[in-house]
Design a protein around this motif. Structure first.
Motif, PDB file in Angstrom:
ATOM      1  N   THR A  65      -4.093 -11.019   3.673  1.00 57.75           N
ATOM      2  CA  THR A  65      -4.391 -11.636   2.376  1.00 57.75           C
ATOM      3  C   THR A  65      -3.509 -12.844   2.083  1.00 57.75           C
ATOM      4  OG1 THR A  65      -2.940  -9.988   1.372  1.00 57.75           O
ATOM      5  CG2 THR A  65      -5.304  -9.557   1.269  1.00 57.75           C
ATOM      6  N   PHE A  66      -2.512 -13.083   2.904  1.00 57.27           N
ATOM      7  CA  PHE A  66      -1.597 -14.213   2.660  1.00 57.27           C
ATOM      8  C   PHE A  66      -2.149 -15.514   3.229  1.00 57.27           C
ATOM      9  CE2 PHE A  66       2.071 -16.919   3.700  1.00 57.27           C
ATOM     10  CZ  PHE A  66       2.787 -16.886   2.510  1.00 57.27           C
ATOM     11  N   TYR A  67      -2.842 -15.424   4.354  1.00 58.92           N
ATOM     12  CA  TYR A  67      -3.273 -16.621   5.086  1.00 58.92           C
ATOM     13  C   TYR A  67      -4.745 -16.932   4.803  1.00 58.92           C
ATOM     14  CZ  TYR A  67       1.074 -15.868   7.659  1.00 58.92           C
ATOM     15  OH  TYR A  67       2.389 -15.686   7.986  1.00 58.92           O
ATOM     16  N   THR A  68      -5.019 -18.216   4.552  1.00 62.67           N
ATOM     17  CA  THR A  68      -6.377 -18.582   4.132  1.00 62.67           C
ATOM     18  C   THR A  68      -7.424 -18.422   5.241  1.00 62.67           C
ATOM     19  OG1 THR A  68      -5.904 -20.876   4.675  1.00 62.67           O
ATOM     20  CG2 THR A  68      -5.656 -20.235   2.387  1.00 62.67           C
ATOM     21  N   MET A  69      -6.992 -18.410   6.511  1.00 62.43           N
ATOM     22  CA  MET A  69      -7.998 -18.339   7.571  1.00 62.43           C
ATOM     23  C   MET A  69      -8.505 -16.929   7.836  1.00 62.43           C
ATOM     24  SD  MET A  69      -6.611 -21.120  10.311  1.00 62.43           S
ATOM     25  CE  MET A  69      -8.020 -20.982  11.416  1.00 62.43           C
ATOM     26  N   PHE A  70      -7.909 -15.945   7.182  1.00 62.40           N
ATOM     27  CA  PHE A  70      -8.385 -14.573   7.360  1.00 62.40           C
ATOM     28  C   PHE A  70      -9.259 -14.185   6.166  1.00 62.40           C
ATOM     29  CE2 PHE A  70      -4.157 -14.151   9.690  1.00 62.40           C
ATOM     30  CZ  PHE A  70      -4.737 -14.438  10.908  1.00 62.40           C
ATOM     31  N   PRO A  71     -10.573 -14.100   6.353  1.00 62.46           N
ATOM     32  CA  PRO A  71     -11.456 -13.828   5.226  1.00 62.46           C
ATOM     33  C   PRO A  71     -11.347 -12.366   4.770  1.00 62.46           C
ATOM     34  CG  PRO A  71     -12.716 -13.917   7.268  1.00 62.46           C
ATOM     35  CD  PRO A  71     -11.298 -14.241   7.620  1.00 62.46           C
ATOM     36  N   THR A  72     -11.228 -12.176   3.479  1.00 58.54           N
ATOM     37  CA  THR A  72     -11.183 -10.813   2.968  1.00 58.54           C
ATOM     38  C   THR A  72     -12.476 -10.485   2.213  1.00 58.54           C
ATOM     39  OG1 THR A  72      -9.847 -11.700   1.180  1.00 58.54           O
ATOM     40  CG2 THR A  72      -8.686 -10.536   2.887  1.00 58.54           C
ATOM     41  N   GLU A  73     -13.428 -11.395   2.285  1.00 58.69           N
ATOM     42  CA  GLU A  73     -14.771 -11.115   1.776  1.00 58.69           C
ATOM     43  C   GLU A  73     -15.769 -11.862   2.664  1.00 58.69           C
ATOM     44  OE1 GLU A  73     -15.141 -14.277  -1.795  1.00 58.69           O
ATOM     45  OE2 GLU A  73     -13.779 -12.589  -2.165  1.00 58.69           O
ATOM     46  N   PRO A  74     -17.048 -11.508   2.598  1.00 58.62           N
ATOM     47  CA  PRO A  74     -18.016 -12.148   3.507  1.00 58.62           C
ATOM     48  C   PRO A  74     -18.065 -13.672   3.325  1.00 58.62           C
ATOM     49  CG  PRO A  74     -19.008 -10.267   2.377  1.00 58.62           C
ATOM     50  CD  PRO A  74     -17.683 -10.503   1.728  1.00 58.62           C
ATOM     51  N   GLN A  75     -18.182 -14.392   4.431  1.00 55.64           N
ATOM     52  CA  GLN A  75     -18.256 -15.856   4.408  1.00 55.64           C
ATOM     53  C   GLN A  75     -19.631 -16.298   4.894  1.00 55.64           C
ATOM     54  OE1 GLN A  75     -15.288 -17.757   3.515  1.00 55.64           O
ATOM     55  NE2 GLN A  75     -14.889 -15.662   2.851  1.00 55.64           N
ATOM     56  N   GLY A  76     -20.021 -17.504   4.507  1.00 56.76           N
ATOM     57  CA  GLY A  76     -21.270 -18.052   5.015  1.00 56.76           C
ATOM     58  C   GLY A  76     -21.192 -18.297   6.515  1.00 56.76           C
ATOM     59  N   THR A  77     -22.363 -18.342   7.151  1.00 58.77           N
ATOM     60  CA  THR A  77     -22.402 -18.623   8.587  1.00 58.77           C
ATOM     61  C   THR A  77     -21.784 -19.983   8.875  1.00 58.77           C
ATOM     62  OG1 THR A  77     -24.613 -17.702   8.356  1.00 58.77           O
ATOM     63  CG2 THR A  77     -23.960 -18.409  10.563  1.00 58.77           C
ATOM     64  N   CYS A  78     -22.051 -20.922   7.985  1.00 60.91           N
ATOM     65  CA  CYS A  78     -21.457 -22.253   8.127  1.00 60.91           C
ATOM     66  C   CYS A  78     -20.422 -22.450   7.020  1.00 60.91           C
ATOM     67  CB  CYS A  78     -22.526 -23.332   8.049  1.00 60.91           C
ATOM     68  SG  CYS A  78     -21.841 -24.985   8.191  1.00 60.91           S
ATOM     69  N   GLU A  79     -19.186 -22.603   7.404  1.00 59.81           N
ATOM     70  CA  GLU A  79     -18.130 -22.832   6.417  1.00 59.81           C
ATOM     71  C   GLU A  79     -17.896 -24.330   6.292  1.00 59.81           C
ATOM     72  OE1 GLU A  79     -14.749 -20.132   6.503  1.00 59.81           O
ATOM     73  OE2 GLU A  79     -15.824 -18.905   7.956  1.00 59.81           O
ATOM     74  N   VAL A  80     -18.201 -24.837   5.104  1.00 62.56           N
ATOM     75  CA  VAL A  80     -18.056 -26.265   4.842  1.00 62.56           C
ATOM     76  C   VAL A  80     -16.703 -26.479   4.164  1.00 62.56           C
ATOM     77  CG1 VAL A  80     -19.079 -28.277   3.709  1.00 62.56           C
ATOM     78  CG2 VAL A  80     -20.560 -26.397   4.486  1.00 62.56           C
ATOM     79  N   HIS A  81     -15.772 -27.077   4.868  1.00 66.65           N
ATOM     80  CA  HIS A  81     -14.433 -27.288   4.337  1.00 66.65           C
ATOM     81  C   HIS A  81     -14.177 -28.781   4.196  1.00 66.65           C
ATOM     82  CE1 HIS A  81     -12.789 -23.108   5.764  1.00 66.65           C
ATOM     83  NE2 HIS A  81     -13.760 -23.017   4.885  1.00 66.65           N
ATOM     84  N   ILE A  82     -14.186 -29.255   2.966  1.00 65.89           N
ATOM     85  CA  ILE A  82     -13.966 -30.679   2.724  1.00 65.89           C
ATOM     86  C   ILE A  82     -12.546 -30.871   2.211  1.00 65.89           C
ATOM     87  CG2 ILE A  82     -14.711 -32.685   1.389  1.00 65.89           C
ATOM     88  CD1 ILE A  82     -17.516 -31.457   1.295  1.00 65.89           C
ATOM     89  N   CYS A  83     -11.781 -31.723   2.889  1.00 66.02           N
ATOM     90  CA  CYS A  83     -10.404 -31.968   2.448  1.00 66.02           C
ATOM     91  C   CYS A  83     -10.431 -32.717   1.136  1.00 66.02           C
ATOM     92  CB  CYS A  83      -9.625 -32.775   3.474  1.00 66.02           C
ATOM     93  SG  CYS A  83      -8.022 -33.332   2.829  1.00 66.02           S
ATOM     94  N   PHE A  84      -9.646 -32.266   0.166  1.00 64.57           N
ATOM     95  CA  PHE A  84      -9.596 -32.996  -1.115  1.00 64.57           C
ATOM     96  C   PHE A  84      -8.178 -33.381  -1.498  1.00 64.57           C
ATOM     97  CE2 PHE A  84      -9.442 -29.262  -4.406  1.00 64.57           C
ATOM     98  CZ  PHE A  84      -8.528 -28.587  -3.614  1.00 64.57           C
ATOM     99  N   ASN A  85      -7.322 -33.498  -0.474  1.00 65.27           N
ATOM    100  CA  ASN A  85      -5.970 -33.962  -0.759  1.00 65.27           C
ATOM    101  C   ASN A  85      -5.976 -35.484  -0.956  1.00 65.27           C
ATOM    102  OD1 ASN A  85      -2.995 -34.220  -0.690  1.00 65.27           O
ATOM    103  ND2 ASN A  85      -3.157 -32.057  -0.186  1.00 65.27           N
TER     104      ASN A  85
END
Lengths: 160, 425
Positions: A65-85
């Protein structure tokens, strides 16, 4: 029957335990393997990993639960990750993010009802020379324009 | 000047062992194992004055010298968890030239007497993970890793360890906790990792670019390295230039060149009709410089420090006259709040409060006194946390207020951004 990782994954974990100074140090590698085999890491998966590493299940869950790359709930088949920094925002990333929300009909952080897409605004991914950038699962796309975004989302939703 | 670290980066398939060797790869290692004792290498790196390229700029040879000689096993960790916003040089090296990093790592392990090393790689670096693992496999096959390396009697195991998405793992004790299979909560220091690091053993953590430098120092000597850059700031730096420039990218230049040359020569300057407003020189945590300051300062560690900021991770972000500094501060503040590990109250709570206040000011709901409140919150976070993330969250906001105060005040009085700016939110 209790949930188990595949035999190949178990063998890999056993192998790594031999090479690391402590079994617990194999935690992240083991959770990466588990993430490939299960849609998300629930208590049962955490228990399976805990058994392999011989640590309490809560320790595995605490890490998962600490690290964002480990999903703790179901994810979409395609994960769209847009950087917003900042560097990506300076090149219009937040507009892209809102466009993706409209195109997918969901808000940032949500998954489409058909389970195809999960949309996230993510922190700097160290590709600021290609801003704005995004990941579709493991694939990096740089210098993303609105047209490019539409095209990629269309491709993914038609199963290409 | 010819680049050193990035010299061969354009070569196709440089990540393959054959290509790397065709450009002199592993010759330095072969020679060093025959001709030098480990202590010679430590002396060389110390005399070269190499400073860490990850953020703090601490002298590498001195760091190595802290390891106690008490017979305990030692570990070396290559910090490839590049996550400071605006920084993208380590990814470039790991994706395109992993053997160069590996050769530097093997030489460093020889110097400090480590028989087990880890490459802690940012989880989201998928391509780097493949390339680095392939490079490690090739190196084992060629006898550069494993037992009795090149007949020298040296043994070294290298493990690629992937992170999983947490900025705090870039902090070395957070990284060590993460490597040990825990939440990446940074440790109280002392004890320092050199004494009690990974798995309770003496440990050195060095950045990717730092290790690549080691290879060249061992190849050409401390005297050669001392001919590049000003005193106490030797060698080159891989600057990552992004934001409002024509040619964003990584530019390797000798330390100490004027910062303006990086922006206007190497990165091609700004778009037609735009003027420079501000520069964030060393990753998003470094205090912001006004255009005037940025035009005058040199790019070495010490010059940037004298100017009240830092070279940090080498992530230089350029803001032009259309950018609202309240918005850029808000984005940065949001990042540190997001990435606070939650261990220390001032950081966990304070970064959230600062972000909320900035959000309110940006959205026209700021109240008189909010700007001073931000400064006071910063003062209550600064120096009151276990690791420097708290400080990193304060520097950008505090410096932005001190240098662009009227812009913050304008948001409170007029409920909007300065005329002539365009929203990036």
């Amino acid at each position: 029957m209790a949930v188990q990782l595949s035999e190949a994954a178990q063998a890999r974990i056993e192998q790594l335990i031999e090479r690391y100074p402590t079994p617990r140090a194999v935690m992240l590698p083991a959770l990466h393997l588990a993430t490939q085999e299960f849609p998300y890491l629930d208590d049962e998966v955490c228990q399976a990993v805990a058994d392999l590493l011989q640590v309490p299940m809560v320790d595995v869950k605490g890490v998962a639960t600490f690290y964002t790359m480990f999903p703790t709930e179901p994810q979409g088949t395609c994960e769209v990750h847009i950087c917003f920094n900042l560097s990506c925002s300076l090149q219009g990333a937040r507009r892209l993010l809102r466009r993706a929300e409209r195109q997918l009909g969901i808000e940032v952080g949500q998954t489409t009802p058909d389970g195809r897409f999960t949309l996230r605004g993510v922190e700097c991914m160290a590709a600021c020379d290609r801003a704005p950038m995004m990941y579709l699962n493991d694939e990096l796309y740089g210098n993303v324009t609105e047209e490019k975004l539409d095209e990629l989302l269309h491709q993914k939703s038609s199963g290409e | 000047m010819e680049p050193i670290i990035t010299r061969h980066l354009g070569t196709p398939d440089l990540w393959r062992l054959d290509t790397y060797r065709a450009h002199g790869g592993y010759e330095t290692l072969t020679k060093a194992l025959q001709e030098h004792q480990p202590d010679d290498l430590i002396t060389m790196v110390r005399d070269a004055g190499l400073r860490g390229r990850g953020g703090a700029g601490f002298p590498t040879g001195v760091k190595w010298g802290f390891l106690p000689k008490d017979g305990r096993p030692r570990y070396l960790i290559c910090n490839g968890d590049e996550s400071e916003p605006g920084t993208f040089k380590d990814r470039l090296l790991l994706e395109n030239d992993p053997h160069q990093v590996l050769e530097g790592l093997i030489l460093s392990c020889y110097a400090v007497g480590a028989h087990l090393a880890f490459i802690y790689l940012r989880g989201e670096f998928f391509l780097s993970a493949r390339r680095v693992q392939e490079a490690i496999d090739e190196a084992y096959q060629a006898g550069y890793l494993g037992e009795n390396i090149l007949g020298s009697g040296m043994n070294l195991e290298v493990l690629l360890h992937r992170g999983a998405g947490a900025y705090i793992c870039g902090e070395e004790t957070g990284l060590i906790e993460s490597l040990e299979g825990k939440r990446a909560y940074p440790r109280i220091k002392p004890p320092f990792p050199a004494n009690i690091g990974a798995f309770g053993m003496p440990t050195v953590v060095n950045n990717v670019e730092t290790l690549a430098n080691v290879r060249h120092i061992v190849a050409h000597g401390a005297e050669w390295y001392n001919s590049i850059g000003p005193e106490r700031n030797r060698g080159t730096r891989m600057w990552c230039v992004s934001g409002r420039v024509r040619k964003p990218g990584v530019y390797e230049v000798p330390l100490g060149i004027p910062l303006r040359d990086l922006i206007f020569d190497h990165a091609g300057g700004l778009e037609e009709g735009r003027t420079l407003k501000a520069v964030i020189p060393g990753g998003s945590s470094s205090p912001i410089l006004t255009a005037e300051e940025a035009m005058e300062v040199d790019s070495d560690f010490d010059a940037l420090q004298r100017a009240g900021t830092m070279g940090g991770s080498g992530g230089l972000m350029v803001l032009d006259d259309r950018v609202c500094v309240v918005q850029s501060s808000y984005i940065i503040s949001e990042f540190y709040h997001d990435e606070s590990c939650g261990q220390c109250t001032p950081c966990r709570q304070g970064t959230g409060w600062m972000t909320k206040l900035l959000h309110r000011i940006e959205h026209g709901e700021g109240r008189p006194g909010d700007v001073d409140l931000l400064l006071s919150m910063g003062a209550n976070i600064f120096g009151r946390t276990i690791c420097p993330l708290g400080d990193a969250a304060v520097w950008p906001v505090e410096s932005a207020i001190n240098k662009f105060r009227s812009e913050f005040d304008h948001h409170i009085s007029d409920k909007r951004c300065l005329p002539g700016t365009e929203s990036i939110l």
